[in-house]
Design a protein around this motif. Structure first.
Motif, PDB file in Angstrom:
ATOM      1  N   VAL A   4      16.469  11.706-112.407  1.00  0.00           N
ATOM      2  CA  VAL A   4      17.269  11.564-113.620  1.00  0.00           C
ATOM      3  C   VAL A   4      18.731  11.504-113.206  1.00  0.00           C
ATOM      4  O   VAL A   4      19.146  12.191-112.261  1.00  0.00           O
ATOM      5  N   GLY A   5      19.500  10.644-113.862  1.00  0.00           N
ATOM      6  CA  GLY A   5      20.891  10.495-113.459  1.00  0.00           C
ATOM      7  C   GLY A   5      21.793  10.120-114.618  1.00  0.00           C
ATOM      8  O   GLY A   5      21.334   9.729-115.700  1.00  0.00           O
ATOM      9  N   ALA A   6      23.086  10.259-114.396  1.00  0.00           N
ATOM     10  CA  ALA A   6      24.099   9.881-115.382  1.00  0.00           C
ATOM     11  C   ALA A   6      25.283   9.296-114.643  1.00  0.00           C
ATOM     12  O   ALA A   6      25.565   9.649-113.488  1.00  0.00           O
ATOM     13  N   SER A   7      26.004   8.377-115.313  1.00  0.00           N
ATOM     14  CA  SER A   7      27.166   7.753-114.687  1.00  0.00           C
ATOM     15  C   SER A   7      28.239   7.490-115.723  1.00  0.00           C
ATOM     16  O   SER A   7      27.959   7.369-116.929  1.00  0.00           O
ATOM     17  N   TYR A   8      29.470   7.385-115.238  1.00  0.00           N
ATOM     18  CA  TYR A   8      30.609   7.073-116.094  1.00  0.00           C
ATOM     19  C   TYR A   8      31.516   6.116-115.334  1.00  0.00           C
ATOM     20  O   TYR A   8      31.886   6.366-114.189  1.00  0.00           O
ATOM     21  N   THR A   9      31.885   5.019-115.973  1.00  0.00           N
ATOM     22  CA  THR A   9      32.767   4.024-115.382  1.00  0.00           C
ATOM     23  C   THR A   9      33.985   3.850-116.280  1.00  0.00           C
ATOM     24  O   THR A   9      33.850   3.540-117.465  1.00  0.00           O
ATOM     25  N   SER A  10      35.161   4.052-115.719  1.00  0.00           N
ATOM     26  CA  SER A  10      36.388   3.986-116.499  1.00  0.00           C
ATOM     27  C   SER A  10      37.086   2.652-116.291  1.00  0.00           C
ATOM     28  O   SER A  10      37.144   2.127-115.166  1.00  0.00           O
ATOM     29  N   ALA A  11      37.604   2.107-117.361  1.00  0.00           N
ATOM     30  CA  ALA A  11      38.409   0.881-117.267  1.00  0.00           C
ATOM     31  C   ALA A  11      39.884   1.209-117.097  1.00  0.00           C
ATOM     32  O   ALA A  11      40.714   0.300-116.956  1.00  0.00           O
ATOM     33  N   LEU A  12      40.242   2.489-117.116  1.00  0.00           N
ATOM     34  CA  LEU A  12      41.625   2.913-117.020  1.00  0.00           C
ATOM     35  C   LEU A  12      42.017   3.160-115.573  1.00  0.00           C
ATOM     36  O   LEU A  12      41.180   3.398-114.709  1.00  0.00           O
ATOM     37  N   ALA A  13      43.295   3.132-115.310  1.00  0.00           N
ATOM     38  CA  ALA A  13      43.830   3.432-113.990  1.00  0.00           C
ATOM     39  C   ALA A  13      44.312   4.873-113.962  1.00  0.00           C
ATOM     40  O   ALA A  13      44.946   5.350-114.909  1.00  0.00           O
ATOM     41  N   LEU A  14      44.005   5.573-112.883  1.00  0.00           N
ATOM     42  CA  LEU A  14      44.490   6.936-112.661  1.00  0.00           C
ATOM     43  C   LEU A  14      45.499   6.887-111.529  1.00  0.00           C
ATOM     44  O   LEU A  14      45.161   7.066-110.359  1.00  0.00           O
ATOM     45  N   GLY A  15      46.753   6.601-111.879  1.00  0.00           N
ATOM     46  CA  GLY A  15      47.762   6.402-110.855  1.00  0.00           C
ATOM     47  C   GLY A  15      47.420   5.148-110.060  1.00  0.00           C
ATOM     48  O   GLY A  15      47.194   4.071-110.624  1.00  0.00           O
ATOM     49  N   PRO A  16      47.319   5.262-108.715  1.00  0.00           N
ATOM     50  CA  PRO A  16      46.985   4.082-107.907  1.00  0.00           C
ATOM     51  C   PRO A  16      45.495   3.755-107.907  1.00  0.00           C
ATOM     52  O   PRO A  16      45.084   2.728-107.361  1.00  0.00           O
ATOM     53  N   ILE A  17      44.678   4.621-108.512  1.00  0.00           N
ATOM     54  CA  ILE A  17      43.223   4.440-108.494  1.00  0.00           C
ATOM     55  C   ILE A  17      42.804   3.575-109.675  1.00  0.00           C
ATOM     56  O   ILE A  17      43.082   3.894-110.834  1.00  0.00           O
ATOM     57  N   LEU A  18      42.126   2.475-109.365  1.00  0.00           N
ATOM     58  CA  LEU A  18      41.679   1.532-110.376  1.00  0.00           C
ATOM     59  C   LEU A  18      40.162   1.610-110.536  1.00  0.00           C
ATOM     60  O   LEU A  18      39.440   1.775-109.561  1.00  0.00           O
ATOM     61  N   LYS A  19      39.696   1.492-111.761  1.00  0.00           N
ATOM     62  CA  LYS A  19      38.271   1.418-112.083  1.00  0.00           C
ATOM     63  C   LYS A  19      37.455   2.534-111.418  1.00  0.00           C
ATOM     64  O   LYS A  19      36.455   2.275-110.746  1.00  0.00           O
ATOM     65  N   PRO A  20      37.848   3.782-111.576  1.00  0.00           N
ATOM     66  CA  PRO A  20      37.040   4.856-110.987  1.00  0.00           C
ATOM     67  C   PRO A  20      35.687   4.978-111.694  1.00  0.00           C
ATOM     68  O   PRO A  20      35.583   4.781-112.903  1.00  0.00           O
ATOM     69  N   ALA A  21      34.669   5.276-110.914  1.00  0.00           N
ATOM     70  CA  ALA A  21      33.317   5.449-111.456  1.00  0.00           C
ATOM     71  C   ALA A  21      32.655   6.598-110.727  1.00  0.00           C
ATOM     72  O   ALA A  21      32.864   6.794-109.527  1.00  0.00           O
ATOM     73  N   VAL A  22      31.851   7.363-111.449  1.00  0.00           N
ATOM     74  CA  VAL A  22      31.153   8.494-110.849  1.00  0.00           C
ATOM     75  C   VAL A  22      29.714   8.494-111.344  1.00  0.00           C
ATOM     76  O   VAL A  22      29.441   8.154-112.498  1.00  0.00           O
ATOM     77  N   SER A  23      28.792   8.835-110.468  1.00  0.00           N
ATOM     78  CA  SER A  23      27.381   8.937-110.844  1.00  0.00           C
ATOM     79  C   SER A  23      26.762  10.154-110.178  1.00  0.00           C
ATOM     80  O   SER A  23      27.149  10.548-109.071  1.00  0.00           O
ATOM     81  N   LEU A  24      25.795  10.754-110.874  1.00  0.00           N
ATOM     82  CA  LEU A  24      25.113  11.950-110.403  1.00  0.00           C
ATOM     83  C   LEU A  24      23.621  11.752-110.629  1.00  0.00           C
ATOM     84  O   LEU A  24      23.200  11.362-111.727  1.00  0.00           O
ATOM     85  N   THR A  25      22.807  12.002-109.588  1.00  0.00           N
ATOM     86  CA  THR A  25      21.360  11.809-109.680  1.00  0.00           C
ATOM     87  C   THR A  25      20.641  12.991-109.059  1.00  0.00           C
ATOM     88  O   THR A  25      21.010  13.458-107.969  1.00  0.00           O
ATOM     89  N   TRP A  26      19.594  13.445-109.735  1.00  0.00           N
ATOM     90  CA  TRP A  26      18.760  14.552-109.238  1.00  0.00           C
ATOM     91  C   TRP A  26      17.345  14.042-109.028  1.00  0.00           C
ATOM     92  O   TRP A  26      16.778  13.344-109.882  1.00  0.00           O
ATOM     93  N   HIS A  27      16.760  14.375-107.854  1.00  0.00           N
ATOM     94  CA  HIS A  27      15.411  13.950-107.491  1.00  0.00           C
ATOM     95  C   HIS A  27      14.501  15.162-107.323  1.00  0.00           C
ATOM     96  O   HIS A  27      14.924  16.194-106.779  1.00  0.00           O
ATOM     97  N   ASP A  28      13.258  15.011-107.737  1.00  0.00           N
ATOM     98  CA  ASP A  28      12.212  16.004-107.478  1.00  0.00           C
ATOM     99  C   ASP A  28      11.084  15.292-106.735  1.00  0.00           C
ATOM    100  O   ASP A  28      10.462  14.364-107.265  1.00  0.00           O
ATOM    101  N   PHE A  29      10.805  15.715-105.497  1.00  0.00           N
ATOM    102  CA  PHE A  29       9.843  15.044-104.633  1.00  0.00           C
ATOM    103  C   PHE A  29       8.557  15.856-104.510  1.00  0.00           C
ATOM    104  O   PHE A  29       8.592  17.097-104.423  1.00  0.00           O
ATOM    105  N   SER A  30       7.441  15.161-104.439  1.00  0.00           N
ATOM    106  CA  SER A  30       6.160  15.804-104.180  1.00  0.00           C
ATOM    107  C   SER A  30       5.246  14.815-103.471  1.00  0.00           C
ATOM    108  O   SER A  30       5.491  13.597-103.478  1.00  0.00           O
ATOM    109  N   ALA A  31       4.183  15.331-102.858  1.00  0.00           N
ATOM    110  CA  ALA A  31       3.215  14.480-102.164  1.00  0.00           C
ATOM    111  C   ALA A  31       2.262  13.863-103.179  1.00  0.00           C
ATOM    112  O   ALA A  31       1.705  14.577-104.021  1.00  0.00           O
ATOM    113  N   GLU A  32       2.063  12.552-103.095  1.00  0.00           N
ATOM    114  CA  GLU A  32       1.211  11.867-104.074  1.00  0.00           C
ATOM    115  C   GLU A  32      -0.236  12.317-103.975  1.00  0.00           C
ATOM    116  O   GLU A  32      -0.901  12.524-104.995  1.00  0.00           O
ATOM    117  N   ARG A  33      -0.776  12.514-102.775  1.00  0.00           N
ATOM    118  CA  ARG A  33      -2.183  12.839-102.611  1.00  0.00           C
ATOM    119  C   ARG A  33      -2.505  14.287-102.998  1.00  0.00           C
ATOM    120  O   ARG A  33      -3.467  14.561-103.698  1.00  0.00           O
TER     121      ARG A  33
END
Length: 403
Positions: free
Chosen positions: A322-351
């Protein structure tokens, strides 16, 4: 079996130089007979893994490329690539192994692309030589472009696209992997991919990948047949993107192990302006004799950035994320188009259903100008089932100039 290295590379270079000579001769008739590019990608990576020494690496990738304009339906591309280690102690995954965590960025200097493209009609093209092949979401075939040494293919590829139909076939003679020439694979591989778009919100894809590798690649030679469905539903400014895949895999070619395994995946992504949420599930099944493998995939993009499951465990793998992301069209000083994403994984053996741990991935991307971009990534894997804890961190920049 054809071999694209050696003499073939010389022929391609000659063909490229011939096209370039024509371009130079026609400079007065064509304003831009060819284009060129120069790229630098410095990156610092740190890896901490239980049971081995922590690793860190400061590497830089340099690329210089040229592409001619079409002449008599022919064009050519040539790109050189160099990867240097400026500082660090790490296991670059090329024998002999160092007693550090793996950072798979060995030093290498090579021809990354050397291709001729023939396009006699708008709907058809043929590409011969060392080239990129990225199919669908790159789950089965891709360039592994996150690593400094990109995976490319010595191949003949045919592409057709007209109306709602897109079709591709490629014969791959050699796989130029991310570990340099000594660990490349000679190949007798066939790839077929057919995509149909029956409506504006639906695409249907069928594929067959018959992968036969020599040398160290023989244990992962396989035949994979599958189908994929994707689409986007938009309403009131919101978009719901969906994707689902099914595949069946068996041993093929020189693989000494007889097995059969299944693959399934489903994903939903809901976006509203700059905000998006994602929910997905992927299963790489375990069958009698072995588990479902994806040796030519862009593996870093799947099952967590810590790269724990680049090879599927014998009992298979289930990944719920499951994950979430945010993409900004605004500039933060010299930083243009900042984007951040966060994802969490839960792993298990299929068999067996055994717990194989969890992982949290954080990515931030940004631009500093039209030619300069950056990325910060963090992956934290909490191990289970005998797998060790791992933490990885990246800080990198890419600068690319075009003629």
């Amino acid at each position: 079996m054809l071999r694209f290295s050696g003499v073939f590379a010389g022929l391609l270079s000659s063909g490229f130089l011939g096209c370039l000579a024509f371009s130079e001769a026609s400079a007065q008739a064509a304003a831009d007979p060819f284009r060129a590019w120069l790229e630098f990608r410095p990156r610092w990576e740190a890896a901490d893994q239980d049971g081995v020494r922590p690793a860190e690496a400061l590497t830089v990738r340099t690329r210089l490329g040229f592409e001619t304009r079409a002449w008599k339906d022919l064009s050519a591309t040539l790109e050189f690539e160099d990867v240097r280690s400026l500082y660090g102690n790490y296991n670059d995954a090329v024998p002999p192994a160092e007693p550090y965590a793996v950072i798979a960025d060995p030093e290498v200097t090579e021809v990354n692309l050397a291709q001729l493209v023939w396009k006699p009609a708008e709907a058809f093209s043929a590409t011969l030589g060392r080239q990129r092949i990225n199919l669908d979401d790159q789950r089965f075939v891709g360039g592994a472009a996150w690593r400094q040494d990109e995976q490319t293919f010595d191949a003949l590829r045919l592409d057709y696209a007209a109306g709602p139909v897109q079709a591709s076939y490629a014969y791959v003679d050699r796989v130029n992997r991310i570990f340099g020439d000594d660990l490349d694979w000679d190949s007798n591989t066939h790839m077929a991919n057919l995509r149909v778009s029956p409506g504006p919100s639906l695409e249907l894809t069928g594929f067959a990948y018959l992968m036969d590798f020599e040398d160290g690649g023989a244990p992962v030679s396989n035949a994979t047949y599958g189908a994929r469905m994707t689409g986007v539903i938009a309403q009131s400014g919101r978009k719901l993107a969906y994707a689902a895949s099914l595949a069946r895999q068996t041993d093929y070619g020189g693989n000494p192990v007889s097995y059969e395994a299944r693959y399934a995946a489903a994903e939903l992504t809901l976006s509203d302006g700059p905000v998006a949420g994602r929910l997905g599930w992927e299963r790489l099944g375990a069958g009698d004799g072995g588990a479902f493998q994806t040796p030519l995939a862009t593996g870093h993009a799947f099952n967590g950035f810590a790269d724990v499951f680049l090879t599927t465990p014998r009992d298979g793998l289930d990944d719920i994320y499951v994950g979430a992301s945010y993409t900004s069209a605004l500039a933060l000083g010299p930083i243009l188009k900042p984007a951040v994403s966060l994802t969490w994984h839960d792993f298990s053996a299929e068999r067996t259903g055994a717990d194989l741990g969890t992982e949290l991935d954080l990515t931030t991307t940004f631009a500093l100008s039209g030619d300069l971009s950056g990325v910060v990534k963090l992956a934290r894997y909490n191990g289970a089932g005998g797998l060790s804890d791992r933490t990885r961190f990246w800080l990198g920049f890419t600068w690319k100039a075009w003629q």
